[in-house]
Design an enzyme around this catalytic site. Sequence first.
Site, short mmCIF file in Angstrom:
data_model
loop_
_atom_site.label_atom_id
_atom_site.label_comp_id
_atom_site.label_asym_id
_atom_site.label_seq_id
_atom_site.Cartn_x
_atom_site.Cartn_y
_atom_site.Cartn_z
N TYR A 291 0.72 -1.17 -0.02
CA TYR A 291 -0.03 -0.02 0.25
C TYR A 291 0.99 1.19 0.10
O TYR A 291 1.66 1.53 0.99
CB TYR A 291 -0.84 0.13 1.16
CG TYR A 291 -1.86 1.12 1.66
CD1 TYR A 291 -2.08 1.95 0.32
CD2 TYR A 291 -2.42 1.18 2.72
CE1 TYR A 291 -3.16 2.87 0.52
CE2 TYR A 291 -3.41 2.21 2.88
CZ TYR A 291 -3.84 3.01 1.68
OH TYR A 291 -4.91 4.14 1.96
N LYS B 199 -1.42 -1.60 -3.94
CA LYS B 199 -2.25 -0.46 -4.01
C LYS B 199 -1.69 0.71 -4.05
O LYS B 199 -0.86 1.21 -3.33
CB LYS B 199 -3.33 -0.55 -2.84
CG LYS B 199 -4.40 0.74 -2.86
CD LYS B 199 -5.05 0.79 -1.60
CE LYS B 199 -5.98 1.91 -1.71
NZ LYS B 199 -6.78 2.19 -0.32
#
Length: 302
Positions: A142, A170
């Site tokens: 992330y 992500k």
Amino acid sequence: MARTDARRGAIADGLWLPMVTPLRDDQIDLDAAQRLAAHYAAAGVDGLIVLGTTGEGGLLTDAERFMLAAAVCEAAGGRLPVMAGVGGVATHAVCEQVRRLDRLPLAGFLVPPPYYLRVSDEGIAWHLRSVAARTGKPLMLYNVPRRTGCTISPDLAWRLAAHPQIVAIKECEPSGLRTLALQDRIDVFCGDDASMLDHLLRGGQGIVPAAAHVRPDLFVRLLHDARGGREAAARALFEQLSPLIALMFAEPNPAPVKAALQRIGLTTAEVRRPLMPASQALAAQIDAVLAQLPPMVDAAAA
């Protein structure tokens, strides 16, 4: 660009919804969380993420994290994959989060670098590999520098993808999305709602849009239009969704999302302090934008 190695598909492609955590009187409303999970499953999303930044994961106790993740997994009933966010400053504390949650039937973990410390690339790599060592489940990195104060660069993401459990990222930086789209070593999910259409049209594996809480049917349609080669339809729909997307980030996330969910009767607008509820002015803008969205569509027909 699709990856070609044997790990392809370890985390399903598509739309992963980063679920809010419903609260009532500062307690997690587990019934509301299960209703939300069922609502989003019926809308056709491909997966749910609990305990992320939109889910106020950093403001929950260990017991609350486990109860919420367990409740959403139960509601999903194996029909929809559920991933859990794990993050923090101290690596040992994040590993303990993983140890507790690993008993649940999760599809994987969403893991940012340690925030606040602004560690080096080697420190980020050590942290993420340490987390991976605590589970047999796949990890989605992330990258969200505005929250963590450090960056998982594309080069670092590609290095980390050599680890058998680090299969996706992500990415919240538009420049990173463009660079990562040129490779086939790690699956790339868009974490910047304003960039999601361009990412899908470049062949990105998926999106993680907080704004999709409000009208998930439209975001599922956007995904299908982009993947189905209907670029003109996708661009027209994205233009309609853009005012909503902008409002969902006009004040600190997830307050605007929860305000919108309250307006449509899905949960309360309550956030955990020190977060503050969305302003009345923003709530009025949300009402106006919701009234301009296209009518509801059946997910099966999208």
